[in-house]
Scaffold this motif. Structure first.
Motif: not given
Length: 249
Positions: A154-165, A191-203, A205-208
């Motif tokens: 979500e560009l305005p908030s820079r919230d990130l969502h990673v989904q494993a397919v 940007v970060g190392v993915l967690n065990d559930d293959l997710s990343l923190a929503a924030n 990308l907040s610095e960009y």
């Protein structure tokens, strides 16, 4: 109050219908030659007319006006009776003041109702009309294989969502996400190392800035447990770019 304030109140009373028939006729005639008054009336009409659909008619009790008029007549009678005795005669303008207060009460009640409706419209309109921002999506795949990951931002908030397919956790390995853009230098940044559930923190990308994110290349690489020991991708990587997408993607 200034003369314009008085004129604005007169225009409001005219539009709200709280003037008596004689005064209303005078105002209707005056607006023909008084451009300022006419403009104020039209402004009040434009301000309040759209609220008409929100107001349901409520009829007053059939004897309300009669009781008010009777009260005024009683005051007149009391004043006349006092005039023939030694009692203090209430000033004539007491009845006039009561009439003015009655009209002011009517006007104030109507205006308060209108103001409440205006506030409701202002509060509800954004909920009804504002469209949610569209996310930007990147698909990470290699050749014609099924996508391994989908990433939405979500560009305005820079919230990130990673989904494993198609990607699955790897034994003794970690997935790590990277970003590369000319203004960040020649090398990708983690940007970060993915967690065990293959997710990343929503924030993550907040610095960009949103503009930078739209230009950037993203990558996901396979690294040793806990991430790259060199600060740069060391294993196989797949890449993607952000593209605007609708909500149902």
């Amino acid at each position: 109050m200034t003369d314009r304030d008085d004129l604005d109140m007169l225009a409001a009373e005219y539009v709200l219908g709280t003037l008596d028939a004689e005064e209303r006729t005078r105002v209707a005639q005056r607006r023909q030659d008084d451009a300022t008054l006419n403009d104020l009336i039209e402004a009040w009409e434009a301000r309040l007319a759209p609220l008409g659909d929100e107001i349901q008619e409520v009829a007053p009790g059939p004897d309300l006006l009669k009781r008010i008029e009777q009260r005024i007549d009683d005051l007149e009678a009391e004043r006349a009776a006092a005039a023939g005795s030694d009692e203090h005669v209430p000033p004539r303008d007491n009845v006039y003041q009561l009439q003015r207060r009655l009209r002011f009460w009517q006007w104030g009640t109507c205006l308060a109702t209108a103001a409440a409706l205006v506030l409701a419209v202002l509060l509800l309109a954004p909920l009804q009309t504002q469209q949610p921002p569209k996310p930007f999506v990147a698909v990470f795949q290699q050749n014609d294989q099924q996508p391994a990951f989908m990433v939405s931002v979500e560009l305005p908030s820079r919230d990130l969502h990673v989904q494993a397919v198609a990607a699955e956790p790897l034994p003794d390995k970690s997935y790590q996400m990277w970003i590369k853009e000319d203004s960040l230098g020649p090398k990708p940044r983690s940007v970060g190392v993915l967690n065990d559930d293959l997710s990343l923190a929503a924030n993550a990308l907040s610095e960009y800035s949103p503009e930078l994110l739209k230009r950037a290349t993203f990558g996901i690489s396979v690294e040793p447990p806990g991430g790259s020991p060199t600060g740069q991708p060391t294993g196989p990587a797949i890449h993607g770019y952000l593209y605007p997408a609708t909500r149902n993607l």
